[in-house]
Motif scaffolding. Structure first.
Motif, PDB file in Angstrom:
ATOM      1  N   MET A 189      46.542 -50.598   3.468  1.00  0.00           N
ATOM      2  CA  MET A 189      45.668 -49.621   4.142  1.00  0.00           C
ATOM      3  C   MET A 189      46.518 -48.446   4.612  1.00  0.00           C
ATOM      4  SD  MET A 189      43.283 -50.089   7.539  1.00  0.00           S
ATOM      5  CE  MET A 189      42.499 -51.543   6.887  1.00  0.00           C
ATOM      6  N   LYS A 190      46.183 -47.251   4.147  1.00  0.00           N
ATOM      7  CA  LYS A 190      46.939 -46.061   4.485  1.00  0.00           C
ATOM      8  C   LYS A 190      46.555 -45.579   5.880  1.00  0.00           C
ATOM      9  CE  LYS A 190      47.878 -41.341   2.936  1.00  0.00           C
ATOM     10  NZ  LYS A 190      49.330 -41.505   2.821  1.00  0.00           N
ATOM     11  N   ALA A 191      47.573 -45.163   6.655  1.00  0.00           N
ATOM     12  CA  ALA A 191      47.292 -44.617   7.969  1.00  0.00           C
ATOM     13  C   ALA A 191      46.599 -43.264   7.832  1.00  0.00           C
ATOM     14  CB  ALA A 191      48.585 -44.464   8.763  1.00  0.00           C
ATOM     15  N   ILE A 192      45.556 -43.045   8.622  1.00  0.00           N
ATOM     16  CA  ILE A 192      44.821 -41.786   8.599  1.00  0.00           C
ATOM     17  C   ILE A 192      44.994 -41.135   9.956  1.00  0.00           C
ATOM     18  CG2 ILE A 192      42.533 -40.731   8.420  1.00  0.00           C
ATOM     19  CD1 ILE A 192      41.740 -42.928   6.519  1.00  0.00           C
ATOM     20  N   MET A 193      45.710 -40.004   9.960  1.00  0.00           N
ATOM     21  CA  MET A 193      46.025 -39.361  11.223  1.00  0.00           C
ATOM     22  C   MET A 193      45.742 -37.854  11.150  1.00  0.00           C
ATOM     23  SD  MET A 193      46.957 -41.592  13.430  1.00  0.00           S
ATOM     24  CE  MET A 193      47.707 -40.546  14.658  1.00  0.00           C
ATOM     25  N   PRO A 194      44.491 -37.468  11.115  1.00  0.00           N
ATOM     26  CA  PRO A 194      44.178 -36.037  11.116  1.00  0.00           C
ATOM     27  C   PRO A 194      44.531 -35.390  12.456  1.00  0.00           C
ATOM     28  CG  PRO A 194      42.193 -37.321  11.433  1.00  0.00           C
ATOM     29  CD  PRO A 194      43.292 -38.306  11.136  1.00  0.00           C
ATOM     30  N   LEU A 195      44.993 -34.154  12.410  1.00  0.00           N
ATOM     31  CA  LEU A 195      45.275 -33.413  13.629  1.00  0.00           C
ATOM     32  C   LEU A 195      44.018 -32.628  14.003  1.00  0.00           C
ATOM     33  CD1 LEU A 195      48.870 -32.088  12.838  1.00  0.00           C
ATOM     34  CD2 LEU A 195      48.231 -34.019  14.292  1.00  0.00           C
ATOM     35  N   LEU A 196      43.400 -33.009  15.091  1.00  0.00           N
ATOM     36  CA  LEU A 196      42.159 -32.374  15.496  1.00  0.00           C
ATOM     37  C   LEU A 196      42.428 -31.075  16.232  1.00  0.00           C
ATOM     38  CD1 LEU A 196      40.107 -35.469  16.720  1.00  0.00           C
ATOM     39  CD2 LEU A 196      40.174 -34.422  14.455  1.00  0.00           C
ATOM     40  N   ASP A 197      41.675 -30.058  15.888  1.00  0.00           N
ATOM     41  CA  ASP A 197      41.800 -28.744  16.517  1.00  0.00           C
ATOM     42  C   ASP A 197      40.741 -28.623  17.612  1.00  0.00           C
ATOM     43  OD1 ASP A 197      42.022 -26.134  17.263  1.00  0.00           O
ATOM     44  OD2 ASP A 197      41.730 -25.274  15.260  1.00  0.00           O
ATOM     45  N   GLU A 198      41.181 -28.714  18.859  1.00  0.00           N
ATOM     46  CA  GLU A 198      40.234 -28.686  19.972  1.00  0.00           C
ATOM     47  C   GLU A 198      39.607 -27.309  20.164  1.00  0.00           C
ATOM     48  OE1 GLU A 198      42.164 -30.116  23.450  1.00  0.00           O
ATOM     49  OE2 GLU A 198      42.558 -32.115  22.648  1.00  0.00           O
ATOM     50  N   THR A 199      40.233 -26.272  19.598  1.00  0.00           N
ATOM     51  CA  THR A 199      39.704 -24.914  19.754  1.00  0.00           C
ATOM     52  C   THR A 199      38.701 -24.551  18.657  1.00  0.00           C
ATOM     53  OG1 THR A 199      41.477 -23.893  18.442  1.00  0.00           O
ATOM     54  CG2 THR A 199      41.876 -24.206  20.799  1.00  0.00           C
ATOM     55  N   SER A 200      38.607 -25.399  17.631  1.00  0.00           N
ATOM     56  CA  SER A 200      37.721 -25.104  16.512  1.00  0.00           C
ATOM     57  C   SER A 200      36.266 -25.368  16.884  1.00  0.00           C
ATOM     58  CB  SER A 200      38.094 -25.963  15.299  1.00  0.00           C
ATOM     59  OG  SER A 200      37.155 -25.810  14.251  1.00  0.00           O
ATOM     60  N   LYS A 201      35.363 -24.575  16.287  1.00  0.00           N
ATOM     61  CA  LYS A 201      33.937 -24.798  16.473  1.00  0.00           C
ATOM     62  C   LYS A 201      33.431 -25.944  15.594  1.00  0.00           C
ATOM     63  CE  LYS A 201      32.809 -20.025  17.744  1.00  0.00           C
ATOM     64  NZ  LYS A 201      31.992 -18.829  17.407  1.00  0.00           N
ATOM     65  N   LYS A 202      34.261 -26.364  14.649  1.00  0.00           N
ATOM     66  CA  LYS A 202      33.865 -27.443  13.746  1.00  0.00           C
ATOM     67  C   LYS A 202      33.907 -28.782  14.500  1.00  0.00           C
ATOM     68  CE  LYS A 202      35.231 -27.334   9.495  1.00  0.00           C
ATOM     69  NZ  LYS A 202      36.052 -27.406   8.264  1.00  0.00           N
ATOM     70  N   PRO A 203      32.838 -29.579  14.464  1.00  0.00           N
ATOM     71  CA  PRO A 203      32.816 -30.864  15.174  1.00  0.00           C
ATOM     72  C   PRO A 203      33.936 -31.783  14.698  1.00  0.00           C
ATOM     73  CG  PRO A 203      30.614 -30.273  14.395  1.00  0.00           C
ATOM     74  CD  PRO A 203      31.567 -29.311  13.758  1.00  0.00           C
ATOM     75  N   TYR A 204      34.349 -32.683  15.584  1.00  0.00           N
ATOM     76  CA  TYR A 204      35.438 -33.595  15.247  1.00  0.00           C
ATOM     77  C   TYR A 204      35.126 -34.428  13.999  1.00  0.00           C
ATOM     78  CZ  TYR A 204      37.879 -32.705  19.678  1.00  0.00           C
ATOM     79  OH  TYR A 204      38.568 -32.123  20.708  1.00  0.00           O
ATOM     80  N   TYR A 205      33.861 -34.865  13.871  1.00  0.00           N
ATOM     81  CA  TYR A 205      33.549 -35.729  12.732  1.00  0.00           C
ATOM     82  C   TYR A 205      33.740 -34.995  11.414  1.00  0.00           C
ATOM     83  CZ  TYR A 205      28.909 -34.006  11.210  1.00  0.00           C
ATOM     84  OH  TYR A 205      27.878 -33.278  10.687  1.00  0.00           O
ATOM     85  N   LEU A 206      33.485 -33.671  11.411  1.00  0.00           N
ATOM     86  CA  LEU A 206      33.690 -32.892  10.190  1.00  0.00           C
ATOM     87  C   LEU A 206      35.167 -32.620   9.938  1.00  0.00           C
ATOM     88  CD1 LEU A 206      30.760 -30.303  10.149  1.00  0.00           C
ATOM     89  CD2 LEU A 206      31.049 -32.362   8.758  1.00  0.00           C
ATOM     90  N   GLN A 207      35.947 -32.485  11.000  1.00  0.00           N
ATOM     91  CA  GLN A 207      37.392 -32.320  10.815  1.00  0.00           C
ATOM     92  C   GLN A 207      37.998 -33.583  10.198  1.00  0.00           C
ATOM     93  OE1 GLN A 207      39.691 -30.529  14.020  1.00  0.00           O
ATOM     94  NE2 GLN A 207      37.817 -29.767  14.995  1.00  0.00           N
TER      95      GLN A 207
END
Length: 462
Positions: free
Chosen positions: A1-19
């Motif tokens: 199982m590959k680790a999934i570590m997206p860097l979330l942009d708290e300033t973006s208008k895009k919702p976290y689930y879409l990031q």
């Protein structure tokens, strides 16, 4: 199982689930997460990324809808075979919908014009404000003929909107505007003829008016069955230049969505056979759970895709503005012959719509419409499931402006339709046990009582 570590942009208008969705989707397309690989559980990924389980669930649901991943009961989520081009494998895994067994003539019907009116479906005050501004400030341009290709200001707004909402990258020069789908299809038929393409493959079930136009223009029509993953690609003509008319994001009748792996197969078929895909993005914006599925035209290697769109379902039926996005070669061909045609789409309405979009009113309207229609859909579904589950099965409950009703028992569907007509409810008979129920124009507050009355009438008719 590959680790999934997206860097979330708290300033973006895009919702976290879409990031997170974008991160996983891009990793799959780049081959960094491979076919069959197991994804972290909802809780594990939520914990590692620092978001709620609901956020991760939204992300996974969107990936499921689009076919990037699949789920196994009691096991988890796994990466799909996105780049498969195996026709035998595709044929074996597709579950053919029952409606596809009918003949082409039986399967292709025209939807009715709803005759119940819901004033909440459109804000005419904002539309009137845009139209008044056009008349007041730009009236001189209304004295001149419209551009055969469509007003440039509207084509520019459509190009911007398609990029933001559907992921389609195109220039205004690639967009052709016409007074409804039929005029657009006639233009397309002329272009295809000039390119030496004389065969059109149509989804079965599919959209009758378009089929009829191509038939009347002398094209050979090949009806191709539809499964729960879209048109059967293995049944498309081989070694014959063909235009395949499909609705991969929301089949007009079944609501089926073509998974991303099948989309790549379809693109591969078009490239191998020097053919084209006509993508009808029917009601694609009206998806009520998760975000709208990206257009086929938004994928790479989509030079063989012709994209069709319309404003009739999202605005109001009296506005006949449709458009198509052509590959650059075809757009240049239309440009060379545009002088032979007059624009039949109202210039005033085109300019009004352009201003309506430029001010953000259209985008606001779409958001409102999604919320309203999702509430209507839930209300209609709940009413049928609560009061008629013994003899009515509800299908296609995630998008569009109608649902498909399957009558479980032996009943006279003509009599059922008459009962609906008497109440002002638009229903279309599809086959002896299938009906399309249009809920979009029924006021939300009237749905519970109206459907109880309808179901009682249907029971008395038994």
């Amino acid at each position: 199982m590959k680790a999934i570590m997206p860097l979330l942009d708290e300033t973006s208008k895009k919702p976290y689930y879409l990031q997170i969705y974008d991160y996983i989707k891009d990793s799959i397309l780049r081959g960094e997460i491979t076919e069959g690989e197991k994804l972290p559980s909802l809780r594990a990924l939520a914990r590692s990324v620092g978001v709620s389980v609901t956020t991760v669930e939204q992300c996974y649901n969107q990936l499921l809808v689009e076919g990037y991943i699949y789920s196994r009961a009691q096991s988890g989520y796994y990466v799909s075979n996105v780049f498969s081009h195996s026709r035998r494998a595709a044929e074996s895994r597709d579950s053919i919908l029952s409606v596809q067994t009918f003949s082409a003539d039986e399967a292709m019907r025209v939807a009715p014009v709803p005759f119940i009116y819901d004033p909440d479906c459109f804000d005419f005050n904002k539309w009137k404000k845009s139209m008044n501004k056009v008349i007041t400030e730009h009236s001189p341009v209304l004295f001149f003929e419209g551009d055969p290709q469509g007003e440039e200001v509207l084509r520019t707004e459509i190009a911007k909107y398609l990029y933001l909402s559907r992921g389609v990258s195109c220039s205004p020069e690639q967009i052709i505007i016409g007074a409804g789908t039929q005029q657009i299809t006639n233009h397309l038929a002329t272009i295809l003829r000039k390119m030496g393409i004389e065969n059109v493959a149509m989804e079965n079930p599919g959209y009758a008016p378009v089929r009829n136009i191509f038939r009347d223009r002398g094209f050979a029509i090949t009806p191709v069955k539809v499964s729960d993953t879209g048109i059967l690609i293995e049944k498309l003509p081989a070694n014959i230049r063909t235009a395949a008319y499909v609705s991969p994001s929301n089949n007009v009748f079944t609501g089926s969505v073509m998974p991303v792996g099948r989309r790549f197969e379809l693109l591969n078929w078009a490239a191998e056979n020097d053919s084209y895909i006509i993508e009808d993005d029917y009601d694609s914006e009206l998806r009520y759970f998760g975000r709208p599925v990206p257009a086929l035209k938004s994928l790479e290697d989509s030079d063989h895709v012709i994209y069709l769109g319309s404003f009739s379902s999202t605005l109001f039926a009296a506005v006949k503005i449709s458009y198509m996005v052509l590959p650059e070669e075809m757009a240049a061909l239309f440009s060379s012959m545009a002088g032979d045609y007059s624009q039949t789409c109202s210039k005033l309405e085109q300019l009004t719509l352009a201003l309506f979009m430029e001010t953000g009113s259209y985008q606001t309207h779409i958001k409102k419409l999604r919320k309203l229609y999702s509430q209507k859909l839930l209300a209609v579904t709940e009413a049928f499931e609560r009061h008629a589950s013994d003899f009515i099965e509800v299908k296609n409950t995630s998008s569009g402006i109608n649902i498909l009703l399957k009558v479980k028992e032996q009943r006279d569907v003509e009599a059922l339709k008459k009962d609906a007509d008497d109440l002002g409810i638009p229903v279309v008979i599809y086959e002896k046990d299938l009906m399309f129920f249009y809920y979009n124009q029924i006021p939300l507050q009237r749905i519970p009582s109206l459907l109880r009355t309808l179901i009682q009438a249907w029971r008395k008719a038994d």
